[in-house]
Design a protein around this motif. Structure first.
Motif, PDB file in Angstrom:
ATOM      1  N   MET A   1       0.853  -1.183   0.000  1.00  0.00           N
ATOM      2  CA  MET A   1       0.000   0.000   0.000  1.00  0.00           C
ATOM      3  C   MET A   1       0.890   1.235   0.000  1.00  0.00           C
ATOM      4  O   MET A   1       1.808   1.340   0.791  1.00  0.00           O
ATOM      5  N   SER A   2       0.657   2.185  -0.882  1.00  0.00           N
ATOM      6  CA  SER A   2       1.484   3.388  -0.941  1.00  0.00           C
ATOM      7  C   SER A   2       1.123   4.316   0.212  1.00  0.00           C
ATOM      8  O   SER A   2       0.043   4.243   0.778  1.00  0.00           O
ATOM      9  N   THR A   3       2.042   5.208   0.510  1.00  0.00           N
ATOM     10  CA  THR A   3       1.803   6.124   1.625  1.00  0.00           C
ATOM     11  C   THR A   3       0.698   7.120   1.312  1.00  0.00           C
ATOM     12  O   THR A   3       0.101   7.682   2.219  1.00  0.00           O
ATOM     13  N   LEU A   4       0.406   7.335   0.030  1.00  0.00           N
ATOM     14  CA  LEU A   4      -0.651   8.274  -0.326  1.00  0.00           C
ATOM     15  C   LEU A   4      -2.032   7.715  -0.001  1.00  0.00           C
ATOM     16  O   LEU A   4      -2.937   8.460   0.333  1.00  0.00           O
ATOM     17  N   THR A   5      -2.209   6.412  -0.079  1.00  0.00           N
ATOM     18  CA  THR A   5      -3.515   5.819   0.174  1.00  0.00           C
ATOM     19  C   THR A   5      -3.598   5.149   1.539  1.00  0.00           C
ATOM     20  O   THR A   5      -4.626   4.618   1.907  1.00  0.00           O
ATOM     21  N   LYS A   6      -2.502   5.198   2.292  1.00  0.00           N
ATOM     22  CA  LYS A   6      -2.481   4.572   3.617  1.00  0.00           C
ATOM     23  C   LYS A   6      -3.432   5.321   4.550  1.00  0.00           C
ATOM     24  O   LYS A   6      -3.368   6.550   4.653  1.00  0.00           O
ATOM     25  N   PRO A   7      -4.331   4.612   5.243  1.00  0.00           N
ATOM     26  CA  PRO A   7      -5.278   5.301   6.120  1.00  0.00           C
ATOM     27  C   PRO A   7      -4.565   5.918   7.333  1.00  0.00           C
ATOM     28  O   PRO A   7      -3.537   5.430   7.778  1.00  0.00           O
ATOM     29  N   SER A   8      -5.133   6.987   7.813  1.00  0.00           N
ATOM     30  CA  SER A   8      -4.602   7.653   8.995  1.00  0.00           C
ATOM     31  C   SER A   8      -4.941   6.816  10.224  1.00  0.00           C
ATOM     32  O   SER A   8      -6.103   6.547  10.489  1.00  0.00           O
ATOM     33  N   HIS A   9      -3.926   6.402  10.941  1.00  0.00           N
ATOM     34  CA  HIS A   9      -4.123   5.567  12.134  1.00  0.00           C
ATOM     35  C   HIS A   9      -4.209   6.488  13.345  1.00  0.00           C
ATOM     36  O   HIS A   9      -3.207   6.838  13.971  1.00  0.00           O
ATOM     37  N   ILE A  10      -5.417   6.902  13.676  1.00  0.00           N
ATOM     38  CA  ILE A  10      -5.644   7.903  14.724  1.00  0.00           C
ATOM     39  C   ILE A  10      -5.178   7.418  16.097  1.00  0.00           C
ATOM     40  O   ILE A  10      -4.670   8.192  16.894  1.00  0.00           O
ATOM     41  N   GLY A  11      -5.321   6.121  16.357  1.00  0.00           N
ATOM     42  CA  GLY A  11      -4.889   5.576  17.645  1.00  0.00           C
ATOM     43  C   GLY A  11      -3.404   5.729  17.864  1.00  0.00           C
ATOM     44  O   GLY A  11      -2.954   6.086  18.953  1.00  0.00           O
ATOM     45  N   ARG A  12      -2.610   5.475  16.818  1.00  0.00           N
ATOM     46  CA  ARG A  12      -1.155   5.631  16.925  1.00  0.00           C
ATOM     47  C   ARG A  12      -0.785   7.088  17.156  1.00  0.00           C
ATOM     48  O   ARG A  12       0.146   7.388  17.900  1.00  0.00           O
ATOM     49  N   LYS A  13      -1.525   7.986  16.507  1.00  0.00           N
ATOM     50  CA  LYS A  13      -1.261   9.415  16.686  1.00  0.00           C
ATOM     51  C   LYS A  13      -1.530   9.832  18.126  1.00  0.00           C
ATOM     52  O   LYS A  13      -0.745  10.566  18.732  1.00  0.00           O
ATOM     53  N   ILE A  14      -2.628   9.340  18.677  1.00  0.00           N
ATOM     54  CA  ILE A  14      -2.947   9.647  20.076  1.00  0.00           C
ATOM     55  C   ILE A  14      -1.857   9.106  20.987  1.00  0.00           C
ATOM     56  O   ILE A  14      -1.400   9.786  21.904  1.00  0.00           O
ATOM     57  N   SER A  15      -1.429   7.894  20.722  1.00  0.00           N
ATOM     58  CA  SER A  15      -0.382   7.268  21.516  1.00  0.00           C
ATOM     59  C   SER A  15       0.896   8.098  21.483  1.00  0.00           C
ATOM     60  O   SER A  15       1.513   8.356  22.525  1.00  0.00           O
ATOM     61  N   ARG A  16       1.278   8.558  20.306  1.00  0.00           N
ATOM     62  CA  ARG A  16       2.527   9.309  20.168  1.00  0.00           C
ATOM     63  C   ARG A  16       2.422  10.664  20.850  1.00  0.00           C
ATOM     64  O   ARG A  16       3.357  11.090  21.520  1.00  0.00           O
ATOM     65  N   ILE A  17       1.292  11.330  20.695  1.00  0.00           N
ATOM     66  CA  ILE A  17       1.110  12.628  21.362  1.00  0.00           C
ATOM     67  C   ILE A  17       1.118  12.437  22.875  1.00  0.00           C
ATOM     68  O   ILE A  17       1.736  13.208  23.609  1.00  0.00           O
ATOM     69  N   ARG A  18       0.445  11.392  23.351  1.00  0.00           N
ATOM     70  CA  ARG A  18       0.430  11.099  24.787  1.00  0.00           C
ATOM     71  C   ARG A  18       1.845  10.881  25.291  1.00  0.00           C
ATOM     72  O   ARG A  18       2.238  11.407  26.329  1.00  0.00           O
ATOM     73  N   GLU A  19       2.653  10.134  24.537  1.00  0.00           N
ATOM     74  CA  GLU A  19       4.042   9.883  24.931  1.00  0.00           C
ATOM     75  C   GLU A  19       4.858  11.173  24.933  1.00  0.00           C
ATOM     76  O   GLU A  19       5.676  11.396  25.842  1.00  0.00           O
ATOM     77  N   LEU A  20       4.648  12.026  23.927  1.00  0.00           N
ATOM     78  CA  LEU A  20       5.357  13.301  23.877  1.00  0.00           C
ATOM     79  C   LEU A  20       4.980  14.202  25.051  1.00  0.00           C
ATOM     80  O   LEU A  20       5.782  15.011  25.506  1.00  0.00           O
ATOM     81  N   LYS A  21       3.760  14.057  25.529  1.00  0.00           N
ATOM     82  CA  LYS A  21       3.297  14.825  26.690  1.00  0.00           C
ATOM     83  C   LYS A  21       3.735  14.166  27.998  1.00  0.00           C
ATOM     84  O   LYS A  21       3.385  14.638  29.083  1.00  0.00           O
ATOM     85  N   ASP A  22       4.452  13.053  27.900  1.00  0.00           N
ATOM     86  CA  ASP A  22       4.941  12.308  29.055  1.00  0.00           C
ATOM     87  C   ASP A  22       3.785  11.859  29.957  1.00  0.00           C
ATOM     88  O   ASP A  22       3.844  11.969  31.176  1.00  0.00           O
ATOM     89  N   MET A  23       2.731  11.368  29.301  1.00  0.00           N
ATOM     90  CA  MET A  23       1.553  10.888  30.014  1.00  0.00           C
ATOM     91  C   MET A  23       1.452   9.377  29.831  1.00  0.00           C
ATOM     92  O   MET A  23       1.623   8.870  28.734  1.00  0.00           O
ATOM     93  N   LYS A  24       1.182   8.677  30.888  1.00  0.00           N
ATOM     94  CA  LYS A  24       1.017   7.224  30.821  1.00  0.00           C
ATOM     95  C   LYS A  24      -0.421   6.891  30.431  1.00  0.00           C
ATOM     96  O   LYS A  24      -1.324   7.687  30.608  1.00  0.00           O
ATOM     97  N   GLN A  25      -0.587   5.678  29.915  1.00  0.00           N
ATOM     98  CA  GLN A  25      -1.928   5.227  29.545  1.00  0.00           C
ATOM     99  C   GLN A  25      -2.856   5.271  30.750  1.00  0.00           C
ATOM    100  O   GLN A  25      -4.022   5.624  30.620  1.00  0.00           O
ATOM    101  N   GLU A  26      -2.339   4.944  31.925  1.00  0.00           N
ATOM    102  CA  GLU A  26      -3.159   4.931  33.135  1.00  0.00           C
ATOM    103  C   GLU A  26      -3.728   6.323  33.423  1.00  0.00           C
ATOM    104  O   GLU A  26      -4.884   6.450  33.832  1.00  0.00           O
ATOM    105  N   ALA A  27      -2.918   7.351  33.223  1.00  0.00           N
ATOM    106  CA  ALA A  27      -3.371   8.726  33.487  1.00  0.00           C
ATOM    107  C   ALA A  27      -4.465   9.132  32.508  1.00  0.00           C
ATOM    108  O   ALA A  27      -5.467   9.737  32.902  1.00  0.00           O
ATOM    109  N   LEU A  28      -4.274   8.788  31.243  1.00  0.00           N
ATOM    110  CA  LEU A  28      -5.297   9.091  30.235  1.00  0.00           C
ATOM    111  C   LEU A  28      -6.568   8.306  30.535  1.00  0.00           C
ATOM    112  O   LEU A  28      -7.671   8.841  30.451  1.00  0.00           O
ATOM    113  N   ALA A  29      -6.401   7.050  30.924  1.00  0.00           N
ATOM    114  CA  ALA A  29      -7.553   6.206  31.248  1.00  0.00           C
ATOM    115  C   ALA A  29      -8.341   6.797  32.409  1.00  0.00           C
ATOM    116  O   ALA A  29      -9.569   6.881  32.368  1.00  0.00           O
TER     117      ALA A  29
END
Length: 141
Positions: A1-29
């Motif tokens: 699958m080319s990168t142009l048609t690859k779907p946006s994986h919103i969960g991974r984006k949330i995970s990465r932003i959460r990590e950049l904010k130094d927040m654990k899954q438990e805190a978000l939960a």
């Protein structure tokens, strides 16, 4: 699958932003009233309903658009815009044109110390005046 048609994986984006904010899954939960496992499942999802996304964005302190448009490449480009020339100007630190500091913090500290000194001097004078007043009352009796 080319990168142009690859779907946006919103969960991974949330995970990465959460990590950049130094927040654990438990805190978000906890903030969302969910279990850590639910957050893990959410971060593995390619899509998330809009209401949940709005809640997550609010907790992470970003906009929904920031989550939807997040990419590692954009983050790298963003941080690469901070060059040595951006970190100084004639007034002090500039930090990439974001909230430029227009005063010297040490000058503010010295000013506050001078204010404290003046307040203590006024307090001391008030106490001296009170003692003198009380001594005069005692002498007149």
């Amino acid at each position: 699958m080319s990168t142009l048609t690859k779907p946006s994986h919103i969960g991974r984006k949330i995970s990465r932003i959460r990590e950049l904010k130094d927040m654990k899954q438990e805190a978000l939960a906890e903030a969302l009233g969910l279990s850590q496992q639910s957050i893990s499942n959410l971060e593995n999802s390619e899509t998330i309903d809009e209401d949940k996304l709005i809640q997550i964005a609010k907790i992470l302190g970003v906009t929904v658009e920031a989550i939807k448009n997040f990419s590692e490449e954009n983050m790298i480009n963003y941080f690469n815009t901070f060059t040595d020339n951006d970190f100084s100007n004639s007034q002090g630190a500039n930090f990439g044109h974001v909230n430029a500091c227009t005063f010297n913090p040490l000058d503010k500290l010295i000013e506050s110390q001078e204010e404290i000194k003046k307040l203590y001097e006024r307090l001391l004078q008030a106490e001296k005046d009170k003692i003198e007043y009380l001594e005069n009352i005692i002498k007149t009796k």
